[in-house]
Scaffold this motif. Structure first.
Motif, PDB file in Angstrom:
ATOM      1  N   LEU A 311      32.608  53.023  69.218  1.00  0.00           N
ATOM      2  CA  LEU A 311      31.776  54.229  69.167  1.00  0.00           C
ATOM      3  C   LEU A 311      31.723  54.817  67.760  1.00  0.00           C
ATOM      4  O   LEU A 311      30.665  55.265  67.306  1.00  0.00           O
ATOM      5  N   ALA A 312      32.854  54.843  67.065  1.00  0.00           N
ATOM      6  CA  ALA A 312      32.911  55.470  65.741  1.00  0.00           C
ATOM      7  C   ALA A 312      31.955  54.819  64.736  1.00  0.00           C
ATOM      8  O   ALA A 312      31.145  55.523  64.119  1.00  0.00           O
ATOM      9  N   PRO A 313      32.002  53.502  64.525  1.00  0.00           N
ATOM     10  CA  PRO A 313      31.053  52.926  63.555  1.00  0.00           C
ATOM     11  C   PRO A 313      29.604  53.067  63.993  1.00  0.00           C
ATOM     12  O   PRO A 313      28.719  53.269  63.148  1.00  0.00           O
ATOM     13  N   ASN A 314      29.347  52.966  65.288  1.00  0.00           N
ATOM     14  CA  ASN A 314      27.969  53.144  65.770  1.00  0.00           C
ATOM     15  C   ASN A 314      27.472  54.561  65.495  1.00  0.00           C
ATOM     16  O   ASN A 314      26.294  54.771  65.181  1.00  0.00           O
ATOM     17  N   THR A 315      28.365  55.536  65.613  1.00  0.00           N
ATOM     18  CA  THR A 315      27.994  56.931  65.355  1.00  0.00           C
ATOM     19  C   THR A 315      27.717  57.146  63.870  1.00  0.00           C
ATOM     20  O   THR A 315      26.792  57.883  63.493  1.00  0.00           O
TER      21      THR A 315
END
Length: 327
Positions: A311-315
């Protein structure tokens, strides 16, 4: 909630003097976090010093910096024309936090001082090194879906809950602190601490100090910016992951950039390596993806929060794309 003494003061000098007389005293501003902690028995100050009448509510530009008083409310800052014009990333981050009712009373200084929303910290029947050092971290092997993936220690994996602080970290703000002898400044990114071996210490504010204001340098990052907050419901929820992104574009080349994350560490998490990579490069999806990959160096999940590793890199990528789309 235990009985406590209530005092009111009208100057920073007298507030600090009252604080020095009682090590168990706490400043009371909006009280949106402190009162909750008192009701739950997490903290039990013997004295509350009401500082709402201290004149620290200014929002103004002095030279090349914007000064925001510690007692300015989140609503006043988010809605101020100067902030919307020159620091829109901060306005967006503030509006992403809490409800309008809470923002109307919550203050800048109080927002900085708020404590983690970790369930083990709030439950006095559970082990928590932050609340009671030496008792252990219940989240380490327990329910840790909301917890940190960066900068963790074996003592604590809680996250800092603020949205405002993520934006201020990204914007290179400074904090002005005062004690009985004078003032000092520290970089906002250095105000909050990682848990390390002392998770009970959230920040580097000394016991005899008071937050006076934050100072934010005026920049050229008011056009391409975005604050993206991913949460379980659309409003009134803390971030699973948030990203503050702002950059300056010249012919699609990034000439300056600021990136920080929330919901992933014990403090707002500045993405310096990703900034350095993107500076001078084209604002392309490929470069955004590479920057997001760099941002994940050292990330570690603890089971239920492993989804944050994706989720973090996609965000980050989405926040950068949304910032670019404002061109």
């Amino acid at each position: 909630m235990i009985n406590f003494q209530y005092l009111r003061t009208t100057s920073a000098k007298s507030a600090i003097a009252l604080l020095l007389k009682d090590k168990n005293a706490k400043f009371l501003a909006g009280g949106t976090n402190l009162i909750d902690l008192m009701k739950r028995g997490v903290t039990a100050p013997e004295k509350l010093i009401d500082i709402n009448h201290v004149p620290l509510k200014q929002i103004e530009q002095i030279g090349n910096k914007i000064h925001i008083g510690a007692l300015a409310t989140n609503t006043a800052v988010a809605d101020h024309a100067l902030i919307k014009e020159k620091l829109p990333l901060l306005s967006w981050a503030l509006q992403a936090g809490a409800s309008a009712q809470l923002r109307n009373v919550a203050t800048v200084g109080g927002n900085m001082m708020q404590r983690t929303r970790c369930g083990y910290f709030y439950d006095t029947e559970m082990p928590c090194n932050k609340r009671q050092p030496g008792t252990g971290c219940g989240a380490m092997e327990g329910f840790n879906r909301m917890h940190a993936i960066f900068g963790t220690s074996e003592k604590c994996i809680a996250v800092h809950p603020s949205d405002m602080c993520v934006a201020l970290t990204a914007l290179d703000a400074e904090v002005v602190l005062a004690n009985g002898k004078g003032e000092r400044k520290i970089a906002f990114k250095d105000f909050h601490r990682l848990a390390g071996d002392t998770p009970q210490l959230d920040n580097n504010l000394k016991a005899d100090e008071m937050i006076i204001r934050v100072e934010i340098p005026v920049n050229n990052l008011a056009k391409n910016y975005h604050y993206l907050k991913v949460r379980d419901r659309a409003s009134y929820a803390f971030a699973l992951v948030s990203v503050a992104a702002a950059f300056e574009l010249n012919n699609n080349k990034i000439t300056d950039i600021r990136l920080a994350m929330g919901g992933v560490a014990h403090k707002p998490w500045r993405l310096t390596a990703s900034e350095n990579f993107l500076k001078g490069k084209e604002a392309t999806l490929s470069n955004f993806e590479k920057a997001a990959g760099l941002a994940m160096t050292g990330a570690k999940g603890f089971g239920e929060n492993n989804f944050k590793l994706k989720l973090a890199p996609n965000t980050i990528i989405e926040a950068l794309n949304l910032a670019k789309s404002k061109a």
